[in-house]
Design an enzyme around this catalytic site. Sequence first.
Site, PDB file in Angstrom:
ATOM      1  N   PRO A 173      40.700  37.576  44.438  1.00  0.00           N
ATOM      2  CG  PRO A 173      40.106  35.501  43.606  1.00  0.00           C
ATOM      3  CD  PRO A 173      39.748  36.954  43.519  1.00  0.00           C
ATOM      4  CB  CYS A 174      46.384  37.787  45.822  1.00  0.00           C
ATOM      5  SG  CYS A 174      48.022  38.440  45.528  1.00  0.00           S
TER       6      CYS A 174
END
Length: 464
Positions: A173-174
Amino acid sequence: MSLNTEEQQRNEMADLEVVTKLLEIYDQTFLAEYLNQLPNNRWTRETINRWVKGKAAPSLTHSEYLHLLKLFPEPKVTPDTCDFRFIDLFAGIGGIRKGFEEQGGLCVFTSEWNKFAVRTYKANYACDNEYHRFNEDIRDVTLSADPSVSDEKAYEHIDSVIPDHDVLLAGFPCQPFSIAGVSKKNALGVKHGFECDTQGTLFFDVARIIAAKRPPAFVLENVKNLKSHDRGKTFKVIMKALDELGYEVADANHEGPNDPRIIDGAHWVPQHRERIVLVGFRRDLNIHQGFTLRDLKKPSKATAPKLGDILEPEVDNKYILTPNLWEYLFNYAKKHQEKGNGFGFGLVGPNDRARTLSARYYKDGSEILVDRGFDASKPFDDPQNVANRPRRLTPLECSRLMGFSTPNGSEFVIPVSDTQAYKQFGNSVVVPVFRAIAELIKPRLSTLKVTNRDVDTTSQKRVA
């Protein structure tokens, strides 16, 4: 071994174990119905539930036992037949794994925390064997949740838990990075490269595993906007960390448009889906020279399946939009078009290519609505238009749209509700993209003889 001997050796604990493991994937109702496929069976949800809770004694016939074993996925690759080994981090429902398995890779470790994604993953990939480990929260491996754990202790723990491998895969995930003040090490005046700059993010966990295990290669996947996230700071920190870890990232010096690291799934499936892919090789192994994602074998978009190729001939009426929802979406789109925003639903026919499927698709399906004969020349509330309201894709069609199943197939098992399935496919990757990436990487790995290659990398595990 005779059948009678087999039945004698199989005990109540074995019966309970197989049912318990299957209940990690399927619910009691499904298992009861599955057992009732055999003649003269009368299993119910309640009987299985009582059994698992210890309120009844296990009682499977040998035929029932063998029938249940068929629900566990067969290994696609084994240690004896694999061409390389890999680990699957932030695995979701295994889209990246599937692509790499199809190129002869053996998955030896998986990490995924979402309980619904875990069910789908275990329904489709062999996880219960001596050469594969399954983990849920990645922080249990990296020990990143405990600030009192030293880097050395964390590396030792990672090395003991995660098997050696050739490729690390991660669709992480960013998250935003706070470059200043995130680490106690700053306060102490002790700076350890990525250990400082990325702490508190999930990329930090990936970097810690890379530092501890030193795999020859990695493949990291994220949304296209990773490059511009937080005004480019996030991407800059990631690239700096990977460089400090001793890895050469393919096409790292690319500037301007047409970045080969940004790959559109529309070459393989009838959907525009752009993702950024970072492929890196350990610099000291000298297998990175000349590698570029420009060499990725992309079919022509013209030869990719059209939407009509993946659609089911008949679907349940529940996938057709209700009159109220269709009216709302129509009016909402009209209002935004009048303001010049251009925001609206995505109505697609059999010859079209769809927009990007998102994790919110379960809410209204607005980005991909299958046209069932809507006539824009007639009033919205015309009886024909009301009758021909568009519909959502089915979960099976989403599986095909993402390349998990072939255009006319149903190979991928979906053991969860429609809502969860839409979220899972919307969060996943286009499988044939990663099959092509694995094909491109594979020759580089074949030049190496031993996993982790017996290279002395002790000094490289610590970034000064």
